[in-house]
Design an enzyme around this catalytic site. Sequence first.
Site, PDB file in Angstrom:
ATOM      1  N   LEU A   1      28.467  34.453  44.952  1.00  0.00           N
ATOM      2  CA  LEU A   1      29.202  33.228  44.654  1.00  0.00           C
ATOM      3  C   LEU A   1      29.060  32.941  43.163  1.00  0.00           C
ATOM      4  CD1 LEU A   1      28.506  30.716  47.559  1.00  0.00           C
ATOM      5  CD2 LEU A   1      30.622  31.921  47.047  1.00  0.00           C
TER       6      LEU A   1
ATOM      7  N   GLY B   1      31.135  43.633  41.487  1.00  0.00           N
ATOM      8  CA  GLY B   1      31.697  44.559  42.457  1.00  0.00           C
ATOM      9  C   GLY B   1      32.879  43.960  43.190  1.00  0.00           C
TER      10      GLY B   1
ATOM     11  N   THR C   1      34.893  48.143  25.128  1.00  0.00           N
ATOM     12  CA  THR C   1      35.813  47.016  25.037  1.00  0.00           C
ATOM     13  C   THR C   1      35.382  46.089  23.909  1.00  0.00           C
ATOM     14  OG1 THR C   1      34.579  45.757  26.708  1.00  0.00           O
ATOM     15  CG2 THR C   1      36.387  47.156  27.486  1.00  0.00           C
TER      16      THR C   1
ATOM     17  N   GLY D   1      40.734  44.473  21.558  1.00  0.00           N
ATOM     18  CA  GLY D   1      41.192  45.580  22.388  1.00  0.00           C
ATOM     19  C   GLY D   1      40.051  46.452  22.851  1.00  0.00           C
TER      20      GLY D   1
ATOM     21  N   ASP E   1      35.911  42.799  34.512  1.00  0.00           N
ATOM     22  CA  ASP E   1      36.069  43.250  35.902  1.00  0.00           C
ATOM     23  C   ASP E   1      37.524  43.582  36.209  1.00  0.00           C
ATOM     24  OD1 ASP E   1      33.370  42.878  36.289  1.00  0.00           O
ATOM     25  OD2 ASP E   1      33.598  40.872  37.140  1.00  0.00           O
TER      26      ASP E   1
ATOM     27  N   ARG F   1      43.347  32.039  32.070  1.00  0.00           N
ATOM     28  CA  ARG F   1      43.115  31.071  33.137  1.00  0.00           C
ATOM     29  C   ARG F   1      41.619  30.860  33.314  1.00  0.00           C
ATOM     30  NH1 ARG F   1      47.715  34.157  36.376  1.00  0.00           N
ATOM     31  NH2 ARG F   1      46.127  35.754  36.640  1.00  0.00           N
TER      32      ARG F   1
ATOM     33  N   GLY G   1      37.990  30.524  35.211  1.00  0.00           N
ATOM     34  CA  GLY G   1      37.355  31.165  36.354  1.00  0.00           C
ATOM     35  C   GLY G   1      37.452  32.670  36.297  1.00  0.00           C
TER      36      GLY G   1
END
Length: 301
Positions: free
Chosen positions: A12, A41, A214, A219, A246, A279, A281
């Site tokens: 979470l 993951g 990264t 970039g 991710d 965005r 989150g």
Amino acid sequence: MGRVLVLGNAALDLTLRLPRLPLQGETLLGDSAGSAPGGKGLNQAVAAARTGVPVIFHAPIGLDAQGEEIAAALKVEGLAGLELHRVPHPTDFSLLMVLPDGENSIASAGSCAAAFTEAMAQTFAATAGPGDVVVLQGNLTSASTRAALVGASARGAITLFNPAPLWWNVKPLLPHCDIVVVNSGEAETITGFSQPAEAAAALCDHGVAFAIVTLGAGGCLALDNGTLRHYLAPRIEAVDTTGCGDTFCGVLAAMLAEGRDREQSVTLAQSAAALTAQRPGAFAALPSRAEFAALVAQMDL
């Protein structure tokens, strides 16, 4: 078309926006607090699945309400295969502290990830085959991660390793990795080189075939069989960079499994990560299936 097999953590995410990071001993008030499914993951598996490529995800979770919440969220994501290993620990969680410029710092609890055994990892790897892309991160133990990478490689799968968080020595595992994705700080910690190009070369010297460093808004640098390329990132106004890495890893794996070349795969991964950055989150900011389809359509024009 191959599949994407992701082995990692499911947690979470607790998010709090802060004006700055707290000083030692300081209590600092934040706002826009929230919670959502997360973990590297889980985020990578969902990002990959939303491209339409078949994705199998294995992760350890606790025997608690938080684990049930994660399981319910994953059931609606259209994964080709899902196995959540129940372990006798509280479900893992992360505290994401997001700053006004969109950058973030993360602290995580990982007792479930640490409880994932080598035997479980070997069972996971035994399901891989040629054409599949097997994805791992740094949340599990070194022994379990190594077992999965070695087993997947032996079965002819492509192995993609995103070793964050760095809490054990990564170098011994690099010879078992076809692709490694790290940010510039992780690259320096692993290799000792502060310059991304030198760090990428050092990763390849340790056996990696395709090293990607990264660079956030800059970039990424990719070293592929001796050829170094700088991929520019789309120009955007970042709101929250949580989950961008991710998204990049999940989409990169999916595009390679789909049969796209590395240039197209990296470009689509960067475009998807740019959507996430616009965005707040992580899980809530992952590109939808429709959004990703639009990116592909734009590239294929």
